[in-house]
Write an enzyme that holds these catalytic residues in place. Sequence first.
Site, mmCIF file in Angstrom:
data_model
loop_
_atom_site.group_PDB
_atom_site.id
_atom_site.type_symbol
_atom_site.label_atom_id
_atom_site.label_comp_id
_atom_site.label_asym_id
_atom_site.label_seq_id
_atom_site.Cartn_x
_atom_site.Cartn_y
_atom_site.Cartn_z
ATOM 1 N NE ARG A 172 -6.141 45.394 44.278
ATOM 2 C CZ ARG A 172 -5.811 46.221 44.849
ATOM 3 N NH1 ARG A 172 -7.062 47.184 44.796
ATOM 4 N NH2 ARG A 172 -5.484 47.386 43.625
ATOM 5 C CE1 TYR A 175 2.892 39.775 44.561
ATOM 6 C CE2 TYR A 175 4.204 39.712 42.781
ATOM 7 C CZ TYR A 175 3.643 39.162 43.762
ATOM 8 O OH TYR A 175 4.091 37.772 43.872
ATOM 9 C CD GLU A 176 -2.205 41.992 41.496
ATOM 10 O OE1 GLU A 176 -2.892 42.661 41.018
ATOM 11 O OE2 GLU A 176 -1.608 41.466 40.126
ATOM 12 N N GLY A 177 -0.414 46.589 44.209
ATOM 13 C CA GLY A 177 -0.831 47.305 45.032
ATOM 14 C C GLY A 177 -0.607 47.320 46.439
ATOM 15 C CD GLN A 182 -4.579 46.074 48.710
ATOM 16 O OE1 GLN A 182 -5.550 45.497 48.236
ATOM 17 N NE2 GLN A 182 -4.500 45.928 47.473
#
Lengths: 603, 603
Positions: free
Chosen positions: A298, A446-448, A453
């Site tokens: 992240r 992406y990546e959450g 977040q």
Amino acid sequence: MSYTPPLERMRFVIEQVLDAPASWRAMPDFAEVDADLAREVLEQAGRFAQDVIAPLNGPADLQGCTWQSGGAVKTPDGFPAAWRAFVEGGWPALPCAPEDGGQGLPQLLNAALFEMLVGANHAWTMYPGLLHGACEAIGHHAVPALRERYLPKVVSGEWLATMNLTEPQAGSDLGLSRTRCKPVDAAAPVVNGAAVTVTGQKIFISGGDQDMTDNIVHLVLARLPGAPDGTKGLTLVLVPKILPDGRRNGAWCDGIEKKMGIKGSATAQMRFEQAEGWILGEPNAGLAAMFLMMNSARLHVGMQGLGHLEAATRIASAYAQERLQLRAPSRPAGSDAAAARGPDPIAWHPAMRRILLDLQARTEGARVIAYWTALLLDEAEHHPDAALRAQRHDLVALLTPVVKAFLTHLGHHGANEALGVLGGHGYVHDWGIEQHVRDSRVALIYEGTNEIQAIDLLMRKVLDRPGRLALLLEVLRDEAATLDTQAETAADGDPAGLARWAALLRDEAATLERATATLQRERAARPDLPFLVADDYLHALGHTLLAWAWARLLRASLGDQDAARRQRLQALCAHGRDWLLPASRWRWTRIESGVPELAWPGL
Amino acid sequence: MSYTPPLERMRFVIEQVLDAPASWRAMPDFAEVDADLAREVLEQAGRFAQDVIAPLNGPADLQGCTWQSGGAVKTPDGFPAAWRAFVEGGWPALPCAPEDGGQGLPQLLNAALFEMLVGANHAWTMYPGLLHGACEAIGHHAVPALRERYLPKVVSGEWLATMNLTEPQAGSDLGLSRTRCKPVDAAAPVVNGAAVTVTGQKIFISGGDQDMTDNIVHLVLARLPGAPDGTKGLTLVLVPKILPDGRRNGAWCDGIEKKMGIKGSATAQMRFEQAEGWILGEPNAGLAAMFLMMNSARLHVGMQGLGHLEAATRIASAYAQERLQLRAPSRPAGSDAAAARGPDPIAWHPAMRRILLDLQARTEGARVIAYWTALLLDEAEHHPDAALRAQRHDLVALLTPVVKAFLTHLGHHGANEALGVLGGHGYVHDWGIEQHVRDSRVALIYEGTNEIQAIDLLMRKVLDRPGRLALLLEVLRDEAATLDTQAETAADGDPAGLARWAALLRDEAATLERATATLQRERAARPDLPFLVADDYLHALGHTLLAWAWARLLRASLGDQDAARRQRLQALCAHGRDWLLPASRWRWTRIESGVPELAWPGL
């Protein structure tokens, strides 16, 4: 299009603002890292970004990737050769541990490397983007035989790796994953390293197929027979494209997505059909194994936001100085009287000047936040003092969702504002700025997603761990105390207004503390409440961090012998304080003054 | 991808909120227009948008236009046939005067038509986008022979028209234009209608070449020999692609742009080489002739913002209801208990619900603002009472830059938020939403950038014409008075909170008046000041108009027999008041509490 690495600005943050070399000296793992080495690494990285991958960026956007029948993906012209140059330069291994074949350099330098790579060519940078995470996953979880076979190849970059999480019905909710894995030997115990076959469909797999490396190491989340439902029944499996005996494994790319941006990155639909692989880590603990690498992943995505923000701001600033249109309502002191008869640079027009100042103030502040977080991550992993490591780990956990979501937000929306500076020229391909807008959009997802977040920050990192925010409050108040001390001891009567900054940071800290306490208090009666304002909280906290970053930049600028740089930084810090912070205050106000209900409309 | 015309919501605004049929009855030119006719027109228009051009939208984005050597442009598959269907349906002539061959229908209906066309296919809609402006220019300015030869063909849509303004060095600053025109007969007087030849280069010419019509009527800004420098030396010239005797004229398309979006629209680089044409209007008065059509052109661009906002909101709302991910922290009353074990629709998750409510509240409010402005424009042009016409004209002049800039801002940024609702699926082509983001971006730039609209609003429409704002203040206070009256006379004790809305509108009006007075007072000592905050002023005023629009929607909803619609509208109005208005207030605060200086950084 061209890319100019912001080496001097990066160095200023690393050396003058954060004094990273002093932190490195306290960590034996980085005994050989100093300011000179860091400069050398960044200069070489900048050259690679500028000379090798930046020239490919625009053409790759137009050409895209090609999916060929049979499932082979052709990446844009020049991508494989650039990858070979990257591997030969030893770049993939930068932050990996020396015992695994890596260079063992700090995450801070890796972050700076990726800021430049993304600024130069986001699509190309997608391919190595997951390398470090894959190294960590294999390094931490693989049984020795597997580790020996795959880790050196991934660390060196000879083979690339992918993360196979998403499925058509399982995006943010990985618990809905259906891909199955089955032990090859039904009689053998199902343990770490056991051979399995994987069957199922994954989507949105970056680099799921490509023509840059001979083999691809897929890390796949799958469900063992009888595994629990939800996220507690997911197992991580290593599935190579080519098996050790040279056979083609059943990991097929069925197509690639047509996307808004990062068109040079192959986003694959993957079909695993009795694909052979080996369990990586404990059965049913696959999600935890994945999350181990989430902090650096992240942070990495946050660097993408910074890379786009920096690059787009530079394009807009250069354009605005050269483009002459209309007369500005006023001119800078000392501007050429002769030139004053014609049209002025659009950078002199207040509407454009304001955008440029906004963008530059955000860029400089965001870089301090990002590099600081990377330095904390290095300390969390390498500092000899266990208590300090634990404290740094907590702080990094708190900062990570902010870096990911806030910096990607600034990067994408900043690139979009920068596009506006170029007017119609910004809308066409030639200047590269519309590509920054398109490419940067994915980093918010992406990546959450950024919404996730925000919930992670407020729920898990703040409200559920009340002690953690205190670490950040202490940072803010320590900086305020330092500012006050410097203001009092200044021989010249504090012309830079340090005392005012100290008061501002104390006020930010008090507001943050108060708003958090309000949410903590009211959530019992109103469990929805934090979810309603998580996004506000993250953006407000992001601005608090910007305020802190500008104060640090201002302080670092005071002793700077370079008068132009000193004046520029002081102007940008004042601009951030006067123009940007007040525009974000309503978010704290909303949290403190009573959050309205959210209707259930007939949508 | 599919498009569903929002017919019912459009009708509600036209009939229930604005009572446009009552206004039409007061205008003899619209004697034959009533609610039924309007419904019929909108339904047919919706069918055209949905059935004919929406299916072409996604494919045209992937295919784009093709420039062929020799300069001919091929538009995407299906575009020419759709154009023929549009012409056969009589749509190009909708708002043109009957004496010119038009249908003489209100601008309001034309605005609604274009909302749907753009929502269905922005790129295709670029081709007819300038037709009405061209009709006005030719209708008002051409000498009879020229008018007779070109107007009927343009009104019918048999020929398309272009506007040639921008040059490489002359964008927002048209005074820098260099394209020249020269009388063919040096001895003849240089007057309206005189034959000239045009030589020069123009860029960003929408539809500069295409294969949809046999001829193209270029309207070109050029400079006569000895003309004054700057904007006062520009002459409008009509230059057909094919001359009346059948010869190909010297108007060449040298290439088309690769753009972020509207890829099906050919954005041409034009080279005029001794091209034959005729002066349109008075020599050196070309810019004034152009600006005559600016009000309707800018309203038209505002409709593009609304079209994208509506279409993107609809996609996101539908997706969010069907996509099941994770459990929501709470569920709507009466939701199925059995379904409550599995994942919930993402529309139930607060972060998504908030985005959807934001988007829907803005869409409904923006439509009221846009349609109201169109109705005022109709009254400005067709009302029998000259004093009312003048008053409406002033109000339209004030509202036009807001509609253009604020609605395109809401459209583009709203589409971008809607993309986020779809997560990774929003980033790929299939759902069509990333195309809305890309296509909508250009509307913030062309027909005068949004930054220029803000300066036009604050400087020319407000500060330089102090009386004009009073018209809007009166509208706000009249509405507050109506709300109060209705609240007092309500038999059931004002459950809809009309009195609160009345107070809110009075407060908005007072703030607007006060902030404007502050700027008026302080600009003498600080001439830069309005330029520094023009953008804040426009967006703050946009929110004031939204507040007014929501109050109007709320009032109209009270008597609505459709309970679902009534509840939806009341929820959206409350959402706008509680969630959206407070997030914009800081702009007024900045103006009132002292605008900071803007630095001159070393960029």
